[in-house]
Enzyme design. Structure first.
Site, PDB file in Angstrom:
ATOM      1  CG  HIS A 101      -1.757  -0.254   1.440  1.00 23.17           C
ATOM      2  ND1 HIS A 101      -1.725  -2.604   2.336  1.00 23.17           N
ATOM      3  CD2 HIS A 101      -3.014  -0.692   1.160  1.00 23.17           C
ATOM      4  CE1 HIS A 101      -2.070  -3.279   2.198  1.00 23.17           C
ATOM      5  NE2 HIS A 101      -3.469  -2.178   1.706  1.00 23.17           N
ATOM      6  CG  ASP A 104       1.836  -0.877   3.581  1.00 22.97           C
ATOM      7  OD1 ASP A 104       0.714  -0.715   3.982  1.00 22.97           O
ATOM      8  OD2 ASP A 104       1.826  -1.834   2.943  1.00 22.97           O
ATOM      9  CD  GLU A 232      -8.300  -7.471  -1.105  1.00 19.85           C
ATOM     10  OE1 GLU A 232      -7.279  -7.365  -1.586  1.00 19.85           O
ATOM     11  OE2 GLU A 232      -8.270  -8.232   0.001  1.00 19.85           O
ATOM     12  CD  GLU A 268      -7.179 -11.702   2.556  1.00 17.99           C
ATOM     13  OE1 GLU A 268      -6.965 -10.616   1.410  1.00 17.99           O
ATOM     14  OE2 GLU A 268      -7.686 -11.643   3.520  1.00 17.99           O
ATOM     15  CG  HIS A 271     -11.416 -10.538   2.054  1.00 20.48           C
ATOM     16  ND1 HIS A 271     -11.146 -10.116   1.002  1.00 20.48           N
ATOM     17  CD2 HIS A 271     -10.446 -10.566   3.398  1.00 20.48           C
ATOM     18  CE1 HIS A 271     -10.097  -8.642   2.431  1.00 20.48           C
ATOM     19  NE2 HIS A 271      -9.813  -9.243   3.542  1.00 20.48           N
ATOM     20  CG  ASP A 296      -4.343 -10.474  -0.857  1.00 23.48           C
ATOM     21  OD1 ASP A 296      -3.648 -10.309  -2.450  1.00 23.48           O
ATOM     22  OD2 ASP A 296      -4.455  -9.654  -0.452  1.00 23.48           O
ATOM     23  CG  ASP A 307      -9.794 -10.377   6.718  1.00 20.53           C
ATOM     24  OD1 ASP A 307      -9.138 -11.540   6.436  1.00 20.53           O
ATOM     25  OD2 ASP A 307      -9.698  -9.623   6.158  1.00 20.53           O
ATOM     26  CG  ASP A 309      -5.944 -11.116   7.318  1.00 20.69           C
ATOM     27  OD1 ASP A 309      -6.427 -11.289   6.444  1.00 20.69           O
ATOM     28  OD2 ASP A 309      -5.889 -10.049   7.685  1.00 20.69           O
ATOM     29  CG  ASP A 339      -4.256  -9.284   2.534  1.00 26.07           C
ATOM     30  OD1 ASP A 339      -3.300  -8.944   3.925  1.00 26.07           O
ATOM     31  OD2 ASP A 339      -4.333  -9.218   2.098  1.00 26.07           O
TER      32      ASP A 339
END
Ligand code: XLS
Ligand code: NI
Ligand code: NI
Length: 438
Positions: A101, A104, A232, A268, A271, A296, A307, A309, A339
């Site tokens: 990003h 980031d 996404e 993802e 998700h 992802d 989420d 992750d 991700d």
């Protein structure tokens, strides 16, 4: 050089019998599977945000990782220190791609001018780093959900000034992605949704989103970016209702705005499960609509409904996902971005390696399983045979739009037999998958 990963040797492939936890057991980058190397198939990417930005904080407690570059001010010096650490990690892991990003990688910024300057300053440094690194850019994206200005959304914000700021971020991030040779550009609608209908004009917000994404596509052509643009999908979190709920919803949205040939999806698994789907369902829906783009990779936790992750570790689930990815033609510009984040107690530099090595090994195995499943034609043969009736007769005419209810009703009466149900053989097919999961 950051020095942070100095005590770890470059990760090598040592094969399934190796006892070395910091070596690949299955991810043999140059091994050929269905005519391409594992590296070319998977196009693995490491994400910047979970690995180098997140400091291990959660809603109940402070950061636990103590990464030196996150300790002080979020200024240009810290951004460069983080960049050094990220590329040191990439060099040791040896994966071909990374994702980021804008926020980031750059020093913190408040005003639009600061944003443009700080981002440009780090993009120069990233470009210099990449010039002598193996690692390429899979995709870039703009973070339009963390800053408080975005609390009511980015392009769907009730305040056009906020939408202006979003336009600024996307313009610069898309241009940077183009300059850095990115294969794609992602739009995750973090806060493009709403928490309560009481304060929200849903029709107006979706119109804003449709116009905004159209402008992104126009800008892609204007600057000559040849990569793909992917939305996404995610059903909720952070907002209660998100407009990009799942792949099918995104397709309907794209179709409404005439963007279905311009924009694809970055799927993802965590998700997908939040939306009540399984991973391979989302892949196959994207294949069916012709909008499959990138993944992802991660996983949720069956008991936690958010989420989480986590790094993927379910061989069967990922074998199925890779099967449908390969069946759809495999990755083109897309790839396997992780991700995923290590757990908060996994605070050491080597934990980042254990996480990625394990997931790359897992995907390599899943890929080999999927390739064998494809070659065996056990699933595809069954499905082809199940739909064989549509190749001829009234079935074929119906699909070609050459019959109607009258003709079909008459044909049914003429035959005058009640069709005999045929077994769907679910358990047999599940056994096939089990036997190929190894
Ligand atoms: C959050 C999303 C996010 C996107 C990039 O749930 O997965 O990380 O991938 O903005
Ligand atoms: Ni994601
Ligand atoms: Ni996510």
């Amino acid at each position: 050089m950051s020095g942070y990963f100095d005590h770890i040797d470059p990760i090598k492939f040592e094969g399934p019998d190796s006892d070395n936890a910091l070596a690949f057991k299955y991810y043999d980058a140059d091994k050929k599977v269905l005519g391409k190397t594992i590296e070319e198939h998977l196009r693995v990417a490491v994400c910047y945000w979970h690995n180098f930005c997140w400091d291990g904080h959660d809603i109940f407690g402070a950061g636990t990782f103590g990464r030196p570059w996150n300790a002080g001010l979020n200024d240009q010096a810290a951004a460069e220190e983080k960049l050094d650490a990220a590329f040191d990690f990439f060099e040791k892991l040896g994966q071909p791609f990374f994702c980021f990003h804008d926020t980031d990688v750059m020093a913190a910024a408040e005003t639009p001018k600061e944003h443009v300057e700080n981002f440009a300053a780090i993009v120069d440094k990233i470009e210099a780093k990449m010039s002598d690194a193996k690692t390429k850019l899979l995709w870039g994206t703009a973070n339009m959900f963390s800053h408080p200005r975005y609390m009511a959304g980015a392009s769907t914000n009730p305040n056009p000034d906020v939408v202006e700021f979003s336009a600024l971020q996307v313009k610069h991030c898309l241009e940077a992605t183009h300059r850095l040779g990115g294969a794609g550009y992602v739009l995750w609608g973090g806060r493009e949704g709403y928490d309560t209908i009481l304060n929200t004009d849903v029709g107006q917000e979706m119109e804003q989103l449709g116009r905004f994404i159209t402008m992104v596509v126009e800008h892609k052509y204007k600057i000559g970016f040849k990569g793909d643009i992917w939305i996404e999908p995610k059903p909720h979190e952070p907002t209660k209702h998100q407009y990009d709920r799942d792949v099918a919803t995104v397709y309907g949205f794209l179709k409404t705005y005439g963007l279905e040939n311009e924009v694809g999806v970055n799927i993802e698994p965590n998700h997908a499960t939040l939306a009540g789907h399984n991973f391979e369902h989302e892949v196959e829906i994207a294949n069916a609509f012709g909008i499959f783009g990138s993944i992802d990779f991660n996983r949720g936790d069956p008991q936690n409904g958010w989420d989480t992750d986590q790094f993927p570790n379910d061989l069967r689930e990922n074998t199925m996902a890779l099967y449908y990815i390969l069946k759809g033609g495999g990755f083109k510009n897309g790839g396997a971005n992780f991700d995923a984040k290590v757990r908060r107690q996994s605070k050491d530099p080597e934990d980042l390696f254990h996480a990625h090595i394990g997931s790359m090994d897992l995907l390599a195995r899943a890929l080999m399983n999927a390739a064998e499943l494809i070659e065996s034609e056990k699933l595809s043969g069954f499905v082809d045979q199940r739909y064989a009736g549509w190749k001829t007769g009234l079935g074929a005419k119906m699909l070609q739009g050459k019959t109607n209810l009258d003709e079909m009703a008459t044909a049914a009466v003429e035959k005058n037999v009640s069709p005999v149900p045929i077994s769907g053989r679910q358990e047999y097919l599940e056994n096939v998958v089990t036997n190929f999961t190894k």
